[in-house]
Design a protein around this motif. Structure first.
Motif, PDB file in Angstrom:
ATOM      1  N   HIS A 131       0.847  -1.201   0.000  1.00  0.00           N
ATOM      2  CA  HIS A 131       0.000   0.000   0.000  1.00  0.00           C
ATOM      3  C   HIS A 131       0.885   1.255   0.000  1.00  0.00           C
ATOM      4  O   HIS A 131       0.720   2.167  -0.821  1.00  0.00           O
ATOM      5  CB  HIS A 131      -0.894  -0.060   1.246  1.00  0.00           C
ATOM      6  N   ALA A 132       1.852   1.267   0.923  1.00  0.00           N
ATOM      7  CA  ALA A 132       2.736   2.438   1.036  1.00  0.00           C
ATOM      8  C   ALA A 132       3.604   2.595  -0.213  1.00  0.00           C
ATOM      9  O   ALA A 132       3.789   3.714  -0.724  1.00  0.00           O
ATOM     10  CB  ALA A 132       3.621   2.287   2.274  1.00  0.00           C
ATOM     11  N   ALA A 133       4.127   1.478  -0.715  1.00  0.00           N
ATOM     12  CA  ALA A 133       5.013   1.552  -1.889  1.00  0.00           C
ATOM     13  C   ALA A 133       4.254   2.085  -3.105  1.00  0.00           C
ATOM     14  O   ALA A 133       4.817   2.818  -3.929  1.00  0.00           O
ATOM     15  CB  ALA A 133       5.598   0.170  -2.187  1.00  0.00           C
ATOM     16  N   GLY A 134       2.974   1.741  -3.215  1.00  0.00           N
ATOM     17  CA  GLY A 134       2.179   2.212  -4.355  1.00  0.00           C
ATOM     18  C   GLY A 134       2.006   3.722  -4.328  1.00  0.00           C
ATOM     19  O   GLY A 134       2.166   4.402  -5.355  1.00  0.00           O
ATOM     20  N   ILE A 135       1.694   4.273  -3.146  1.00  0.00           N
ATOM     21  CA  ILE A 135       1.537   5.740  -3.056  1.00  0.00           C
ATOM     22  C   ILE A 135       2.888   6.412  -3.311  1.00  0.00           C
ATOM     23  O   ILE A 135       2.981   7.406  -4.043  1.00  0.00           O
ATOM     24  CB  ILE A 135       0.980   6.153  -1.677  1.00  0.00           C
ATOM     25  N   ALA A 136       3.947   5.831  -2.714  1.00  0.00           N
ATOM     26  CA  ALA A 136       5.285   6.423  -2.914  1.00  0.00           C
ATOM     27  C   ALA A 136       5.643   6.415  -4.400  1.00  0.00           C
ATOM     28  O   ALA A 136       6.183   7.404  -4.930  1.00  0.00           O
ATOM     29  CB  ALA A 136       6.324   5.644  -2.104  1.00  0.00           C
TER      30      ALA A 136
END
Ligand SMILES: Cc1cc2nc3c(=O)[nH]c(=O)nc-3n(C[C@H](O)[C@H](O)[C@H](O)COP(=O)(O)OP(=O)(O)OC[C@H]3O[C@@H](n4cnc5c(N)ncnc54)[C@H](O)[C@@H]3O)c2cc1C
Length: 430
Positions: A391-396
């Motif tokens: 989830h975090a990697a996608g936004i980043a």
């Protein structure tokens, strides 16, 4: 790499396991063009190809929920298909208490397809990474072999969620040394059906211990466990008992492991049918499509997560996910398991820097690729954590794709954290 078909995109994700899917969903929500490359003909990675069949590690023992956000959305999609049970606390045959969501691996494939279609993600199935063009730490383009030949994929940034770190390896990333005790073994999951669950679930801990002892003495069980999970609403039980030492990035070793895994599954199934109450009428119903690989390469990140940081809940300023799953080590070449539980309401934080490999600008990782020493990895490797870091990697990645720098190190981390919180992710209490 001249003469290839070329495909242009904003973000290219290599590996469609639970981490890659979560990353694709979150990046797509930011309006980016996403291309997801997956070597199988379905998504889910270990969750489907390995038929793991239960998501564990959502809560602390005291019941505080530490994984949310897109992981919850994925479960909701699956539950809508009748493919997931609610949260369940269960006592493993080793005596440890775990929380889990049992699921149907086939329905999970469909739930993940639907999420990709809803987000407009372009999926390249049956496509395997086979090359990379890398200039001064920046990935310009990768090549994938798939139906019809080779395709070059150009993107502003890339995520390696292949579990085995295929893209990072091809790009020349630096990896952590092999742990002294060796990597965790692999498992060939298998299912028995029809199982009489009312009888199976009534088997006492003492009876289980006695059955395990018999299985170990006769050589039928390679591991001191009888773990199973039920496919929701069915008479099918998936068992996690086989144990195979394998180097999953060596083709001959992996192939031998697939064969050995199937042989072990047949032996164990025969033993369970003859010895485990509730399984008398069952047959070996199915094998996982592939060997379940727990552990391969781990990249050297800007931060290497340690077990002590998990034990003391290090308060990283760049926390992007939390977890509460214990340190759970399957020992290579042994029948045993080490589980180190944390305190009643203990959780730990995962820093953004552990998703960022050293020396590469527009490439990050998530899920099983997290930069962590082996003990810490043994806790953060589970699927809810893979979805949370995805989830975090996608936004980043979406932030990098929209930036001038094109560098994962240069993003506004507080803005990433604010966006994660706004999407219900749990980043710990301040
Ligand atoms: C046997 C076993 C039991 C487990 N038990 C549990 C459990 O009970 N509960 C739990 O929550 N977790 C469990 N885990 C851990 C968990 O399943 C994994 O750590 C997690 O699923 C990893 O997700 P991922 O997306 O990071 O990687 P993976 O699931 O490994 O996904 C990687 C994806 O990348 C693709 N890929 C790889 N190389 C390439 C390439 N070169 N080109 C294109 N695609 C590529 C693969 O096909 C795969 O789909 C278990 C793991 C195993 C193996």
């Amino acid at each position: 790499m001249t003469g290839l078909r070329t495909h242009e995109t904003d973000i290219c994700i290599v590996g469609g396991g639970m981490a890659g899917v979560a990353a694709a969903v979150s990046a797509a929500r930011r309006g980016q063009r996403i291309t997801l490359v997956e070597r199988a003909g379905f998504l889910g990675g270990a969750a489907t190809a390995g038929s793991v069949s239960q998501f564990v590690g959502w809560h602390t023992r005291a019941g505080r929920k530490v994984i949310a956000g897109i992981a919850d959305d994925i479960i909701a999609e699956l539950a809508g298909l009748g493919g997931a049970d609610g949260f369940d606390r269960f006592v493993m045959s080793t005596g440890h208490c775990m929380d889990r969501i049992a699921y149907d691996p086939d329905l999970l494939k469909i739930a993940l397809d639907r999420l990709m279609q809803a987000g407009g993600v372009e999926v390249f199935f049956h496509s395997i990474l086979c090359g990379v063009e890398n200039t001064k730490g920046r990935i310009e383009r990768i090549s994938v072999a798939g139906p019809g030949g080779l395709t070059g994929i150009e993107a502003r940034c890339f995520l390696d969620t292949s579990g085995d770190m295929a893209l990072l390896s091809a790009a020349g990333a630096e990896f952590l040394p092999e742990p002294a005790a060796g990597r965790q073994p692999a498992t060939m999951m298998f299912a028995l059906a029809p199982v009489d669950f009312s009888r199976l679930e009534a088997v006492s801990r003492e009876q289980k211990t006695e059955i395990i002892q018999r299985g170990l003495e006769t050589g039928a069980l390679p591991r001191a466990a009888l773990h199973h999970s039920r496919v929701p609403g069915s008479a099918v039980a998936w068992f996690n008992i086989s144990r195979i030492s394998v180097d999953a990035v060596d083709p001959l070793s992996l192939s031998a492991g697939e064969m050995e895994g199937r042989e072990q599954a047949v032996r164990i199934a025969r033993f369970l049918i003859g010895n485990l109450p509730g399984c008398e009428q069952a047959r070996l119903d199915r094998l996982a499509p592939s060997l379940g690989v727990r552990d391969t390469r781990r990249v050297l990140g800007e931060h290497v997560l340690t077990a002590d940081e998990l034990r003391r809940n290090e308060g990283f300023a760049d926390t992007i996910a939390c977890g509460a799953y214990p340190i759970d080590i399957h020992h290579a070449g042994s029948t045993s398991l080490t589980i180190e539980e944390f305190g009643e309401d203990h959780y730990y934080r995962i820093p953004y820097r552990s998703l960022i490999p050293k020396g590469l600008k527009n490439l990050a990782t998530a899920g099983r690729g997290l930069s962590a020493e082996s003990e810490a990895f043994a806790a953060v490797r589970v699927m809810p954590s893979a979805m949370a870091t995805g989830h975090a990697a996608g936004i980043a990645a979406a932030m990098v794709a929209q930036s001038n720098s094109g560098d994962f190190r240069a993003i506004d981390v507080p803005a990433l954290q604010a966006e994660l919180r706004a999407q219900s992710a749990f980043l710990g209490e301040s």
